[in-house]
Design an enzyme around this catalytic site. Structure first.
Site, PDB file in Angstrom:
ATOM      1  N   CYS A  74       0.769  -1.244   0.000  1.00 24.58           N
ATOM      2  CA  CYS A  74       0.000   0.000   0.000  1.00 24.58           C
ATOM      3  C   CYS A  74       0.805   1.300   0.000  1.00 24.58           C
ATOM      4  O   CYS A  74       0.651   2.127  -0.886  1.00 24.58           O
ATOM      5  CB  CYS A  74      -0.892   0.056   1.240  1.00 24.58           C
ATOM      6  SG  CYS A  74      -1.761  -1.468   1.601  1.00 24.58           S
ATOM      7  N   HIS A 132      -2.634   7.151   4.693  1.00 16.85           N
ATOM      8  CA  HIS A 132      -1.443   6.305   4.824  1.00 16.85           C
ATOM      9  C   HIS A 132      -0.163   6.986   4.350  1.00 16.85           C
ATOM     10  O   HIS A 132       0.828   6.325   4.062  1.00 16.85           O
ATOM     11  CB  HIS A 132      -1.651   4.986   4.044  1.00 16.85           C
ATOM     12  CG  HIS A 132      -0.830   3.849   4.610  1.00 16.85           C
ATOM     13  ND1 HIS A 132      -0.757   2.623   4.015  1.00 16.85           N
ATOM     14  CD2 HIS A 132      -0.051   3.778   5.712  1.00 16.85           C
ATOM     15  CE1 HIS A 132       0.042   1.834   4.731  1.00 16.85           C
ATOM     16  NE2 HIS A 132       0.466   2.531   5.759  1.00 16.85           N
ATOM     17  N   ASP A 287      -4.158  -0.687  -5.588  1.00 14.99           N
ATOM     18  CA  ASP A 287      -2.844  -0.176  -5.152  1.00 14.99           C
ATOM     19  C   ASP A 287      -1.745  -1.228  -5.199  1.00 14.99           C
ATOM     20  O   ASP A 287      -0.571  -0.908  -5.152  1.00 14.99           O
ATOM     21  CB  ASP A 287      -2.937   0.443  -3.750  1.00 14.99           C
ATOM     22  CG  ASP A 287      -3.144  -0.607  -2.656  1.00 14.99           C
ATOM     23  OD1 ASP A 287      -3.717  -1.686  -2.947  1.00 14.99           O
ATOM     24  OD2 ASP A 287      -2.747  -0.341  -1.509  1.00 14.99           O
TER      25      ASP A 287
HETATM   26 CA    CA Z   1      -2.850  -2.402  -0.593  1.00 13.56          CA
END
Ligand code: CA
Length: 462
Positions: A74, A132, A287
């Site tokens: 990610c 994130h 992603d």
């Molecule tokens: Ca991911």
């Protein structure tokens, strides 16, 4: 009072000039899913989970058969997407810690993300969903170019708001507790309407499009669903669509993907309702590849999330720009998530800083047929913490998924071996040597990790 001919004319003129202004600098919608498998969309052959709304993007635009992200998990993948640069250039080599006191954990302040770059061109930007990209206030989306934020700062989240019992990251006392924090609207922790996170994020995305439709500024919407990332959680509304799937994990995963598909449909409906489809580029992608823990399916691709083999980095990827990009295309030359930045900066007329050139390119000449060449002579990947590196050049792919000094490399010809089963390394030493050289040269341009990794940090014990 009936409007006079003059006022009708003025209204029409106003609408026309508004439309022209927007077409000059198109809106951008990026729908990013999380850990969705390559084969888990209809346009890549999925049969057990209908995704008609996601498929419509590909049907009305382009399906990228060889669409990649710049990292197989990610955080780094998103840092690449948002900057248009290989994230290892600035040391974003791994999932960052969620530590709210760590100002290093995020995209360095001297690197510009998409919202920061588009702001001077007049764009209004929103991130809805998973950030994130750092939990310290210097990395808060509103301090990094975005005008609107609704979602969560961490790398994942529970889906039922009834489980959001932690007010703030400062109250976290153990790993993964950040999955249960209350959501954030701009800078505030808020309670939310609704019983399921994916729907709540869709509601916010539709509200954003509705609000921006009347605005004369172009907009950028980064809709970063955390679905279908674990925890596998869904509601009866979506689960009941998949009674025919016996495996309970796959059934829940299917329900989560189906809810995302509904969401994509609602966002696209909003664009259509406001007559914005011809003024808006829409990208859909995951992603990273499907993970082993969420019952996803990468089809014939080798491995998945975390790996530099195709299953980790080749993702479901489609885009549309109605009226500009001819519909129904399958584009087979390799493209990468970094190209979204390359494309939108070219269209918006903004330039990246000279000392920090983009690795992504403008895809428009290739998708409109102006340029019959390839967007990239080669693409690279690096897993710094595992000493892995990889390059795809044409159809040749060289991979060291980790410990390259001990384990060496594998070489594949993707034109006849998409599943990466037939290692040509020993048979083609000269080709392999040249590709290793290119990897080594690229590697000299990259930095080491600049922050503690998510899995190893224990900041809450301080
Ligand atoms: Ca991911």
């Amino acid at each position: 009072m009936m409007p006079t001919r003059l006022t009708i004319f003025a209204v029409l003129l106003g609408t026309a000039s508004l439309a022209m202004a927007k077409a000059d600098k198109p809106n951008l919608v990026i729908v990013l899913t999380d850990d969705q498998g390559y084969a888990d969309v209809g346009f890549n052959g999925c049969t057990d989970i209908p995704t008609p709304n996601i498929d419509r993007i590909a049907a009305e635009g382009v399906r990228f058969s060889d669409g990649y992200v710049s990292f197989p998990v990610c955080g780094p993948s998103r840092a690449g997407l948002l900057t248009g640069r290989y994230q290892d250039r600035f040391g974003f080599t791994t999932n960052p810690t969620i530590d709210p006191a760590n100002p290093e954990a995020g995209i360095p302040l001297d690197e510009k993300n998409m919202a920061e770059v588009l702001k001077p061109a007049g764009y209004s930007s929103a991130i809805i969903g998973k950030w994130h990209m750092g939990s310290h206030e210097v990395h808060h989306p509103l301090n990094r170019g975005f005008d609107h934020f609704f979602g969560f700062l961490s790398g994942g989240h529970n889906y039922f708001p009834s489980e959001y019992t932690i007010n703030d990251l400062s109250e976290v006392t153990g790993q993964w507790e950040w999955y249960r924090t209350r959501l954030v609207k701009d800078y505030e922790r808020v309670d939310v309407e609704g019983d399921y996170l994916t729907d709540i994020l869709t509601d916010a995305a539709v509200a954003f499009v509705d609000a921006k439709a009347a605005d004369d500024r172009p907009f950028m919407l980064y809709l970063a669903y955390n679905a279908p990332h674990t925890p596998l959680q869904s509601t009866e509304k979506y689960l009941s669509r998949f009674d025919h799937i016996e495996d309970s994990k796959r059934r829940t995963y299917a329900a989560m993907v189906s809810c995302v598909d509904d969401g994509v449909g609602r966002v696209m409906d909003a664009l259509r309702r406001h007559g914005l489809e011809e003024d808006t580029l829409v990208f859909f992608l995951s992603d990273n590849g499907g993970a082993s823990n969420n019952a996803s399916d990468n089809g014939i691709l080798n491995k998945g999330k975390g790996s530099l083999f195709e299953g980790g980095v080749r993702v479901p990827f489609a885009m549309q720009w109605k009226g500009t990009v001819p519909p129904g295309q399958v584009y087979a030359h390799p493209v990468i998530s970094l190209d979204i930045m390359g494309t939108i900066t070219a269209l918006a007329g903004v330039r990246a800083a000279e000392e920090k050139p983009l690795d992504g390119v403008n895809l428009m000449p290739y998708l409109t047929g102006q340029d019959s060449g390839v967007p990239h002579e080669q693409l690279f990947w690096r897993k710094f913490t595992h000493d892995g590196i990889s390059i795809r050049q044409g159809n040749l792919k060289l991979v060291a998924d980790g410990k390259r000094k001990q384990n060496g490399y594998k070489l594949f010809d993707l034109s006849e071996d998409i599943p990466e089963k037939k290692d040509l390394f020993a048979k083609e030493p000269e080709k392999a040597r040249r590709l290793i050289e290119q990897c080594d040269t690229w590697n000299t341009e990259l930095k080491a990790t600049i922050f503690p990794t998510l899995m190893e940090d224990t900041w809450w014990e301080r």
